[in-house]
Design a protein around this motif. Sequence first.
Motif, PDB file in Angstrom:
ATOM      1  N   GLU A 152       0.271  -7.850   7.806  1.00 56.59           N
ATOM      2  CA  GLU A 152       0.491  -6.665   6.874  1.00 56.59           C
ATOM      3  C   GLU A 152       1.062  -5.487   7.978  1.00 56.59           C
ATOM      4  O   GLU A 152       1.851  -4.745   7.623  1.00 56.59           O
ATOM      5  CB  GLU A 152      -0.557  -6.251   6.093  1.00 56.59           C
ATOM      6  CG  GLU A 152      -0.816  -7.266   4.893  1.00 56.59           C
ATOM      7  CD  GLU A 152      -2.139  -7.435   4.341  1.00 56.59           C
ATOM      8  OE1 GLU A 152      -2.438  -7.583   3.188  1.00 56.59           O
ATOM      9  OE2 GLU A 152      -2.879  -6.600   4.679  1.00 56.59           O
ATOM     10  N   ASP A 163       8.847   8.715  -3.173  1.00 55.55           N
ATOM     11  CA  ASP A 163       9.683   7.660  -3.815  1.00 55.55           C
ATOM     12  C   ASP A 163      10.347   6.876  -2.721  1.00 55.55           C
ATOM     13  O   ASP A 163      10.133   5.672  -3.041  1.00 55.55           O
ATOM     14  CB  ASP A 163      10.787   8.231  -4.840  1.00 55.55           C
ATOM     15  CG  ASP A 163      10.313   8.706  -6.075  1.00 55.55           C
ATOM     16  OD1 ASP A 163       9.064   8.517  -6.216  1.00 55.55           O
ATOM     17  OD2 ASP A 163      10.851   9.694  -6.508  1.00 55.55           O
ATOM     18  N   LEU A 190       7.674   4.606  -1.189  1.00 59.59           N
ATOM     19  CA  LEU A 190       7.420   3.526  -2.022  1.00 59.59           C
ATOM     20  C   LEU A 190       8.456   2.350  -2.076  1.00 59.59           C
ATOM     21  O   LEU A 190       8.118   1.214  -2.102  1.00 59.59           O
ATOM     22  CB  LEU A 190       7.083   3.973  -3.535  1.00 59.59           C
ATOM     23  CG  LEU A 190       5.678   4.855  -3.725  1.00 59.59           C
ATOM     24  CD1 LEU A 190       5.673   5.270  -4.984  1.00 59.59           C
ATOM     25  CD2 LEU A 190       4.561   3.923  -3.619  1.00 59.59           C
ATOM     26  N   ARG A 191       9.536   2.875  -2.171  1.00 56.63           N
ATOM     27  CA  ARG A 191      10.709   1.698  -1.939  1.00 56.63           C
ATOM     28  C   ARG A 191      10.604   0.972  -0.691  1.00 56.63           C
ATOM     29  O   ARG A 191      10.895  -0.116  -0.735  1.00 56.63           O
ATOM     30  CB  ARG A 191      12.126   2.616  -2.028  1.00 56.63           C
ATOM     31  CG  ARG A 191      13.256   1.673  -2.272  1.00 56.63           C
ATOM     32  CD  ARG A 191      14.485   2.623  -2.059  1.00 56.63           C
ATOM     33  NE  ARG A 191      14.870   3.041  -0.965  1.00 56.63           N
ATOM     34  CZ  ARG A 191      15.076   2.153   0.208  1.00 56.63           C
ATOM     35  NH1 ARG A 191      15.108   1.114   0.130  1.00 56.63           N
ATOM     36  NH2 ARG A 191      15.306   2.635   1.467  1.00 56.63           N
ATOM     37  N   ARG A 239       4.779  -5.749   9.020  1.00 53.29           N
ATOM     38  CA  ARG A 239       5.505  -5.243   7.804  1.00 53.29           C
ATOM     39  C   ARG A 239       5.556  -3.476   7.666  1.00 53.29           C
ATOM     40  O   ARG A 239       6.736  -3.237   7.349  1.00 53.29           O
ATOM     41  CB  ARG A 239       4.818  -5.748   6.381  1.00 53.29           C
ATOM     42  CG  ARG A 239       4.957  -7.127   6.183  1.00 53.29           C
ATOM     43  CD  ARG A 239       4.431  -7.589   4.810  1.00 53.29           C
ATOM     44  NE  ARG A 239       4.439  -9.160   4.692  1.00 53.29           N
ATOM     45  CZ  ARG A 239       5.228  -9.881   4.026  1.00 53.29           C
ATOM     46  NH1 ARG A 239       6.406  -9.322   3.586  1.00 53.29           N
ATOM     47  NH2 ARG A 239       5.334 -11.246   3.985  1.00 53.29           N
ATOM     48  N   GLY A 264       7.959  -6.019   1.103  1.00 56.44           N
ATOM     49  CA  GLY A 264       6.731  -6.929   0.273  1.00 56.44           C
ATOM     50  C   GLY A 264       5.447  -6.501   0.069  1.00 56.44           C
ATOM     51  O   GLY A 264       4.457  -6.977  -0.007  1.00 56.44           O
ATOM     52  N   LEU A 265       5.298  -5.136   0.327  1.00 63.78           N
ATOM     53  CA  LEU A 265       3.911  -4.589   0.187  1.00 63.78           C
ATOM     54  C   LEU A 265       3.771  -3.554  -1.086  1.00 63.78           C
ATOM     55  O   LEU A 265       4.707  -2.993  -1.762  1.00 63.78           O
ATOM     56  CB  LEU A 265       3.377  -3.622   1.140  1.00 63.78           C
ATOM     57  CG  LEU A 265       3.369  -4.586   2.819  1.00 63.78           C
ATOM     58  CD1 LEU A 265       3.261  -3.635   3.787  1.00 63.78           C
ATOM     59  CD2 LEU A 265       2.376  -5.560   2.576  1.00 63.78           C
ATOM     60  N   SER A 266       2.580  -3.772  -1.823  1.00 61.98           N
ATOM     61  CA  SER A 266       2.389  -2.839  -2.937  1.00 61.98           C
ATOM     62  C   SER A 266       2.042  -1.347  -2.622  1.00 61.98           C
ATOM     63  O   SER A 266       1.891  -0.888  -1.389  1.00 61.98           O
ATOM     64  CB  SER A 266       1.139  -3.384  -3.694  1.00 61.98           C
ATOM     65  OG  SER A 266       0.025  -3.035  -3.113  1.00 61.98           O
ATOM     66  N   ASP A 267       2.039  -0.524  -3.840  1.00 61.49           N
ATOM     67  CA  ASP A 267       1.933   0.901  -3.502  1.00 61.49           C
ATOM     68  C   ASP A 267       0.384   1.190  -2.687  1.00 61.49           C
ATOM     69  O   ASP A 267       0.377   2.300  -2.334  1.00 61.49           O
ATOM     70  CB  ASP A 267       1.960   1.536  -4.961  1.00 61.49           C
ATOM     71  CG  ASP A 267       3.338   1.467  -5.552  1.00 61.49           C
ATOM     72  OD1 ASP A 267       4.058   0.936  -4.924  1.00 61.49           O
ATOM     73  OD2 ASP A 267       3.170   1.944  -6.679  1.00 61.49           O
ATOM     74  N   LEU A 313       8.124   0.416   1.062  1.00 62.10           N
ATOM     75  CA  LEU A 313       6.990  -0.513   1.023  1.00 62.10           C
ATOM     76  C   LEU A 313       7.434  -1.897   0.053  1.00 62.10           C
ATOM     77  O   LEU A 313       6.900  -2.815   0.653  1.00 62.10           O
ATOM     78  CB  LEU A 313       5.778   0.146   0.392  1.00 62.10           C
ATOM     79  CG  LEU A 313       4.929   0.925   1.424  1.00 62.10           C
ATOM     80  CD1 LEU A 313       3.754   1.682   0.335  1.00 62.10           C
ATOM     81  CD2 LEU A 313       4.419   0.393   2.604  1.00 62.10           C
ATOM     82  N   SER A 314       7.964  -1.615  -1.020  1.00 67.16           N
ATOM     83  CA  SER A 314       8.412  -2.465  -2.065  1.00 67.16           C
ATOM     84  C   SER A 314       9.360  -3.684  -1.219  1.00 67.16           C
ATOM     85  O   SER A 314       9.188  -4.870  -1.298  1.00 67.16           O
ATOM     86  CB  SER A 314       9.045  -2.116  -2.887  1.00 67.16           C
ATOM     87  OG  SER A 314       9.678  -3.137  -3.940  1.00 67.16           O
ATOM     88  N   GLU A 315      10.194  -3.084  -0.296  1.00 73.32           N
ATOM     89  CA  GLU A 315      11.257  -3.821   0.333  1.00 73.32           C
ATOM     90  C   GLU A 315      10.655  -4.841   1.417  1.00 73.32           C
ATOM     91  O   GLU A 315      11.340  -5.837   1.654  1.00 73.32           O
ATOM     92  CB  GLU A 315      12.218  -2.755   0.907  1.00 73.32           C
ATOM     93  CG  GLU A 315      13.431  -3.682   1.597  1.00 73.32           C
ATOM     94  CD  GLU A 315      14.592  -2.582   2.144  1.00 73.32           C
ATOM     95  OE1 GLU A 315      15.710  -2.949   2.514  1.00 73.32           O
ATOM     96  OE2 GLU A 315      14.289  -1.079   2.273  1.00 73.32           O
TER      97      GLU A 315
END
Length: 535
Positions: free
Chosen positions: A432, A405, A408-409, A435, A415-418, A411-413
Amino acid sequence: MKPIIKIEDLSLSIQNQDVKVAILKAISLDVYPNEVLGLIGRSGSGKSMTAAVLMHFHDLISAEVSGQILYEHQGKYQNLLQSTPDQVNEYRRTFSSIVFQNPETALNPRMTCGYQIREAIDIRKGKISKKHEVEVKVLLNQVQINDPERIYQSYPHELSGGQLQRVVIAIALAKSPRLLIADELTSSLDKTTEREIINLLIRLKEEFDLSIVFISHDLKLVNQICQRVAIIDQGEIIAVSVTADLDQLDKHPVVKQLITAQSYPSIPAQDILRTKEEIISLSSVSKTYILSRSIFKKGERVLALDNINFSIYASEIVGLVGESGSGKSTLAKLLTGIEKADNGGISIYGKDIWKSWQSRRKDTSKLIQIVFQNPHQSLNPKQKVGDGIAEILRAHGTLRENIMDEALRLLSEVGLSDSFLIKYPAQMSGGEQQRICIAKALAVAPEVLICDECVSALDSVSKMEILNLLTKLNQDRKLSILFISHDINSISAICDRVAVLQNAKLIYVGSQVGLQDSDDPYIKGLLGHEHRGQT
């Protein structure tokens, strides 16, 4: 006019794990005698892979190549892709040469610069001779190296970025090539040194009758020095034009995006209340390096930082700018415990930072993290993104059931997807990858993030995306950022304060307005307002 090299329907695919990835798609391009052809595109568009195939550097096992690369040899064209190993070696030895983006990785750290240039001459002439030393020093003079005797005896780590790039150019010229490929050779240099290298390249083109393929993500720079430009996107040549007509291409989405991003619009000022809490303090800090020495030679002392007084406050973005060799990266090494200051004190929340790194490295790393210039060198090529982030989280005490979790958080922060969890670095663009490096740095929730030239290797679009991301992290996390760069435009876009280093001395600390209004010739040179000589 007859081209010296013709690329016809060149395609290349690489097998990456179980996936076949198309890198180049039916590229056709000619290079003419004594011209500078620009090849421009975003990170990951296929620029460097085109250069690799032109040098026959591609992996013959994993790469699938079709099409032709025809080069002029003894009055007729020969297909490089169907040449024997001996013919390929002859092509590399006498016809083509390449200058890479990062001279540090192009040079052998255990050999002197003079020896490495002489080695290239030995290979071209087919014999080893100490008499070639004279030719080496001639080449060092031709690439405008000051004090060629010292540079000849120096190791790569003893030189600045501009000096290293000149040495690499000298190695390329030692083969007397007809084709020179310049792959992002100025992206890691400050504006002053960039101008010097570009002027040098133009002069050498005429002096050596070179054809140059100039690979860059900087559209303005390409427009300045190239006769023609080819735009590449996702492995395809989408447009070829003379640079005088380049404005006609700005309706194309890729070109328009590159032009827009290079305007560096100012990012809106932050609304958060700035505290005056001091996190890091440098007081009268000095650092000296001793260059190579032996029983026959006394080591020369080089001052890297001289009496630096500087602070980083909570929730601010402070920029550190200066020419190559001014001391920027040395300062980063001191803050991250890689090096120890000779004199003065560095403290974090009032405690000695060196002692903190030595005795409580794990705790201190939670306070300070760093993001480096080249993301592909920072990431394990054999490790998936998710595994790399999980490794850090696990080492810093995140419970096993929470690791996924949290990954994933993060990656989202950034700006990248799962989907990036299962990707390898080779499957991502430069932006990328950077990032991911930022996400890994954020995994320990630091209070200070040091960004050491973290956008210099990126195209203008990716660069602006990362700058916006850093600004957002500064706002959302109240994260203090030391943004080290040679690019005054990037500094101006996101920083609250600016510090300027010149020859190891801090010559300015203050606001953006004060920087722009400065009459100092050095600062004007960094801003691109006037030309200066080699430093």
